[in-house]
Design a protein around this motif. Structure first.
Motif, PDB file in Angstrom:
ATOM      1  N   VAL A 127       0.844  -1.199   0.000  1.00 36.48           N
ATOM      2  CA  VAL A 127       0.000   0.000   0.000  1.00 36.48           C
ATOM      3  C   VAL A 127       0.882   1.252   0.000  1.00 36.48           C
ATOM      4  N   ARG A 128       1.885   1.281   0.871  1.00 38.34           N
ATOM      5  CA  ARG A 128       2.799   2.433   0.918  1.00 38.34           C
ATOM      6  C   ARG A 128       3.468   2.657  -0.439  1.00 38.34           C
ATOM      7  N   ASP A 129       4.022   1.566  -0.971  1.00 38.18           N
ATOM      8  CA  ASP A 129       4.756   1.675  -2.234  1.00 38.18           C
ATOM      9  C   ASP A 129       3.842   2.115  -3.368  1.00 38.18           C
ATOM     10  N   TRP A 130       2.607   1.632  -3.378  1.00 42.65           N
ATOM     11  CA  TRP A 130       1.682   1.988  -4.455  1.00 42.65           C
ATOM     12  C   TRP A 130       1.410   3.492  -4.463  1.00 42.65           C
ATOM     13  N   PHE A 131       1.147   4.052  -3.288  1.00 42.57           N
ATOM     14  CA  PHE A 131       0.859   5.488  -3.230  1.00 42.57           C
ATOM     15  C   PHE A 131       2.095   6.317  -3.573  1.00 42.57           C
ATOM     16  N   ARG A 132       3.258   5.891  -3.115  1.00 40.72           N
ATOM     17  CA  ARG A 132       4.481   6.626  -3.460  1.00 40.72           C
ATOM     18  C   ARG A 132       4.755   6.593  -4.961  1.00 40.72           C
ATOM     19  N   LYS A 133       4.433   5.489  -5.578  1.00 46.32           N
ATOM     20  CA  LYS A 133       4.713   5.307  -7.003  1.00 46.32           C
ATOM     21  C   LYS A 133       3.665   5.971  -7.896  1.00 46.32           C
ATOM     22  N   ASN A 134       2.431   6.059  -7.430  1.00 40.87           N
ATOM     23  CA  ASN A 134       1.335   6.462  -8.314  1.00 40.87           C
ATOM     24  C   ASN A 134       0.656   7.788  -7.996  1.00 40.87           C
ATOM     25  N   ASP A 141      -9.499  17.607 -10.698  1.00 41.04           N
ATOM     26  CA  ASP A 141      -9.796  18.993 -11.074  1.00 41.04           C
ATOM     27  C   ASP A 141      -8.614  19.648 -11.797  1.00 41.04           C
ATOM     28  N   GLY A 142      -7.892  18.862 -12.587  1.00 38.30           N
ATOM     29  CA  GLY A 142      -6.805  19.405 -13.380  1.00 38.30           C
ATOM     30  C   GLY A 142      -5.517  19.640 -12.626  1.00 38.30           C
ATOM     31  N   ARG A 143      -5.450  19.217 -11.368  1.00 38.59           N
ATOM     32  CA  ARG A 143      -4.224  19.388 -10.568  1.00 38.59           C
ATOM     33  C   ARG A 143      -3.728  18.050 -10.047  1.00 38.59           C
ATOM     34  N   LYS A 144      -2.424  17.937  -9.876  1.00 33.91           N
ATOM     35  CA  LYS A 144      -1.844  16.722  -9.326  1.00 33.91           C
ATOM     36  C   LYS A 144      -2.340  16.536  -7.887  1.00 33.91           C
ATOM     37  N   ILE A 145      -2.684  15.313  -7.558  1.00 36.05           N
ATOM     38  CA  ILE A 145      -3.224  15.051  -6.222  1.00 36.05           C
ATOM     39  C   ILE A 145      -2.203  15.350  -5.137  1.00 36.05           C
ATOM     40  N   ASP A 146      -0.928  15.057  -5.411  1.00 35.72           N
ATOM     41  CA  ASP A 146       0.072  15.312  -4.364  1.00 35.72           C
ATOM     42  C   ASP A 146       0.296  16.801  -4.124  1.00 35.72           C
ATOM     43  N   GLU A 147      -0.233  17.648  -5.007  1.00 34.14           N
ATOM     44  CA  GLU A 147      -0.173  19.097  -4.786  1.00 34.14           C
ATOM     45  C   GLU A 147      -1.392  19.595  -4.012  1.00 34.14           C
ATOM     46  N   LEU A 148      -2.468  18.822  -4.035  1.00 36.63           N
ATOM     47  CA  LEU A 148      -3.711  19.224  -3.365  1.00 36.63           C
ATOM     48  C   LEU A 148      -3.718  18.865  -1.883  1.00 36.63           C
ATOM     49  N   LEU A 149      -3.038  17.787  -1.530  1.00 32.61           N
ATOM     50  CA  LEU A 149      -3.069  17.305  -0.149  1.00 32.61           C
ATOM     51  C   LEU A 149      -1.985  17.960   0.701  1.00 32.61           C
ATOM     52  N   THR A 150      -2.248  18.081   1.988  1.00 28.91           N
ATOM     53  CA  THR A 150      -1.262  18.633   2.926  1.00 28.91           C
ATOM     54  C   THR A 150      -0.157  17.603   3.169  1.00 28.91           C
ATOM     55  N   PRO A 151       0.987  18.019   3.724  1.00 24.33           N
ATOM     56  CA  PRO A 151       2.068  17.058   4.005  1.00 24.33           C
ATOM     57  C   PRO A 151       1.624  15.889   4.879  1.00 24.33           C
ATOM     58  N   GLN A 152       0.781  16.154   5.896  1.00 24.58           N
ATOM     59  CA  GLN A 152       0.350  15.045   6.750  1.00 24.58           C
ATOM     60  C   GLN A 152      -0.596  14.106   6.013  1.00 24.58           C
ATOM     61  N   LEU A 157      -0.600   8.373   3.621  1.00 20.97           N
ATOM     62  CA  LEU A 157      -0.660   7.398   2.534  1.00 20.97           C
ATOM     63  C   LEU A 157       0.714   6.805   2.241  1.00 20.97           C
ATOM     64  N   TYR A 158       1.739   7.656   2.266  1.00 28.68           N
ATOM     65  CA  TYR A 158       3.093   7.186   1.976  1.00 28.68           C
ATOM     66  C   TYR A 158       3.658   6.315   3.105  1.00 28.68           C
ATOM     67  N   HIS A 159       3.158   6.509   4.315  1.00 27.47           N
ATOM     68  CA  HIS A 159       3.635   5.733   5.475  1.00 27.47           C
ATOM     69  C   HIS A 159       2.511   4.892   6.060  1.00 27.47           C
ATOM     70  N   PHE A 160       1.579   4.491   5.217  1.00 28.01           N
ATOM     71  CA  PHE A 160       0.411   3.725   5.664  1.00 28.01           C
ATOM     72  C   PHE A 160       0.807   2.676   6.702  1.00 28.01           C
ATOM     73  N   GLU A 161       0.020   2.551   7.742  1.00 28.02           N
ATOM     74  CA  GLU A 161       0.425   1.755   8.901  1.00 28.02           C
ATOM     75  C   GLU A 161      -0.770   1.038   9.534  1.00 28.02           C
ATOM     76  N   GLY A 162      -0.625  -0.268   9.716  1.00 30.88           N
ATOM     77  CA  GLY A 162      -1.686  -1.056  10.330  1.00 30.88           C
ATOM     78  C   GLY A 162      -2.015  -0.629  11.745  1.00 30.88           C
ATOM     79  N   ASN A 163      -1.012  -0.127  12.485  1.00 25.41           N
ATOM     80  CA  ASN A 163      -1.269   0.339  13.848  1.00 25.41           C
ATOM     81  C   ASN A 163      -2.231   1.520  13.850  1.00 25.41           C
ATOM     82  N   ALA A 164      -2.005   2.458  12.957  1.00 26.80           N
ATOM     83  CA  ALA A 164      -2.895   3.616  12.858  1.00 26.80           C
ATOM     84  C   ALA A 164      -4.276   3.197  12.365  1.00 26.80           C
TER      85      ALA A 164
END
Length: 474
Positions: A127-134, A141-152, A157-164
């Motif tokens: 899951v982590r690798d998929w989000f980092r890669k894709n 809305d015509g913008r890259k998703i990684d530009e729309l989301l906040t760092p957290q 998504l990049y550090h997806f964790e079963g504990n959380a």
């Protein structure tokens, strides 16, 4: 920290127990019955611990592993806190507190893996690798998703964790009465939060175990803060999280060796040779070398006894007996690690795992390293994980593309509409409740979380079945 506050009985939704006057259970014993009777707990029987897609009848599942951790955690609680009471290490601790602590630990063992996705820890990695890669390739809305989301949001998504995910499932996604999940006590929820930091504060080089991974998502920040403020474990681990972690480590490290020998990944001879020749230098002092040497000698003793008794599989018999012995040794070591560092743990300044601060450190390391080299890096496991990866790649691609434009003004294709109809009604309900009134970027983030929620709720069997059905494979 003090136990009066640490044993907080608060729940997100309060309720009255006056109608059941004969019910003498404490609040944490009530948690136990909520967990045991839940569908989320039952699903663990079809989630593998190590061997993805394996259908052997003796290999451990997440369910059997969780039962073992529950048993070890409760035993550790009894060993540790009776010692603390006996030697007056904490004047405020009572026998009633010990009973509550053991109930919390018993419950925590049952649910510590409840948020993990299918196919073992490999699922989290994929899951982590998929989000980092894709994620940087996808647009809304015509913008890259990684530009729309906040760092957290991105970090979640990049550090997806079963504990959380476990915290999220237990407080929001397990819908039975309302949007408060299982409505468990805050002490229990705090115990399963091994890493009380967000995705933006992960620091594997800090020297403090609590910073190693994230413990909660941005979406669950409010409930996390309410929990730690209520228990008093702010900016540190709840003391019982150390005990739960040790119970988990002891359970999987010994089980991995037993299962590896049963499945032929490592022989008795190879196990004994490696134990004798590779790990003695990990011992910190003479006392640890003595403990380690005693364990190695015990394995040889059990093998000799099995041969003398005419047992048909002396290798497997000796390893099974040995893992039980090692469990006892490591439980005592973990108990020592907690009691010997009790002051620092209660101050929130203790930075290590309990076994790392005991004479069991080298033995625990050896078990983990042997399993890693002979099992997790084996060709068979690689083949199984590649097959599981194909399932993840297909499901994530289909679900994420459909979820991005779900619940928006953008027109979905017929296929995308049908894909979203597959998502559990409970998860859709949770999304609608939690996205109400939110800004567009947060709604987008919650729709991506809806995908991980759905996948984490799948069993191995269901994920495989859904993949085959959607791929048109008979």
């Amino acid at each position: 920290m003090n136990w009066k506050k640490l044993l907080c009985e608060k729940r997100r939704r309060s309720y009255s127990t006056t109608s059941v006057s004969t019910d003498t259970r404490n609040e944490f014993q009530r948690d136990y019955h909520r967990i045991i009777g839940s569908a989320s707990f039952r699903r663990l029987q079809d989630k593998t611990q190590v061997f993805p897609l394996d259908r052997g009848d003796f290999v451990r599942t997440r369910l059997t592993h969780s039962l073992e951790v529950s048993s070890f955690a409760k035993s550790l609680g009894q060993m540790i806190f009776r010692n603390i009471l006996q030697y007056n290490k904490d004047a405020d601790l009572t026998y009633e507190d010990i009973g509550k602590i053991c109930s919390v630990l018993e419950c925590a063992g049952l649910i510590h893996d409840i948020g993990n996705p299918p196919f073992g820890h490999f699922g989290e990695d994929y899951v982590r690798d998929w989000f980092r890669k894709n994620l940087h390739k996808l647009e809304f809305d015509g913008r890259k998703i990684d530009e729309l989301l906040t760092p957290q949001m991105l970090g979640d998504l990049y550090h997806f964790e079963g504990n959380a995910q476990a915290l999220r499932l237990l407080t929001k996604l397990h819908f039975l009465v309302d949007e408060n999940g299982m409505n468990l006590t805050y002490t229990l929820l705090n115990t399963i939060i091994k890493y009380p930091v967000p995705s933006t504060a992960i620091n594997k080089k800090s020297g403090n175990i609590k910073d190693k991974k994230m413990g909660y998502y941005y979406a669950d920040k409010d409930i996390f803060e309410d929990i730690v403020n209520s228990t008093g474990a702010v900016d540190c681990r709840h003391p019982l999280a150390f005990i739960l972690e040790s119970a988990d480590d002891i359970a999987y490290k010994t089980a991995d060796i037993e299962d590896a020998v049963k499945k032929g990944f490592v022989s008795y001879e190879r196990l004994l040779s490696d134990l004798k020749n590779k790990y003695m230098d990990k011992c910190a002092d003479e006392a640890e070398r003595e403990e380690y040497g005693k364990a190695v000698n015990k394995l040889e003793d059990y093998y000799r006894q099995a041969c003398e008794n005419g047992i048909s599989s002396p290798e497997q018999n000796s390893v099974q007996r040995w893992t039980i012995y090692v469990q006892g040794v490591l439980l005592k070591c973990a108990a020592f690690g907690f009691t010997n560092n009790y002051k620092e743990i209660m101050e929130g300044s203790f930075p290590k795992e309990l076994l790392a601060a005991s004479h069991g450190n080298a033995l625990a390391y050896a078990l983990g390293d042997i399993a890693f080299r002979y099992v997790f890096q084996s060709k068979e496991i690689c083949r199984l994980e590649i097959a599981a990866g194909e399932i993840y790649e297909f499901l994530l691609s289909k679900l994420v593309n459909a979820a991005i434009i779900y619940d928006t003004e953008h027109e979905s294709s017929a296929i995308e509409q049908r894909i979203m109809k597959l998502v559990s009604e409970n998860y859709i309900r949770a999304y609608r409740i939690n996205s109400k009134g939110k800004q567009e970027n947060e709604k987008l983030y919650l729709r991506l979380m809806l995908v991980t929620d759905f996948i984490c709720g799948m069993t191995d069997g269901y994920a495989q079945k859904l993949y085959r059905e959607l791929s048109g494979i008979e």
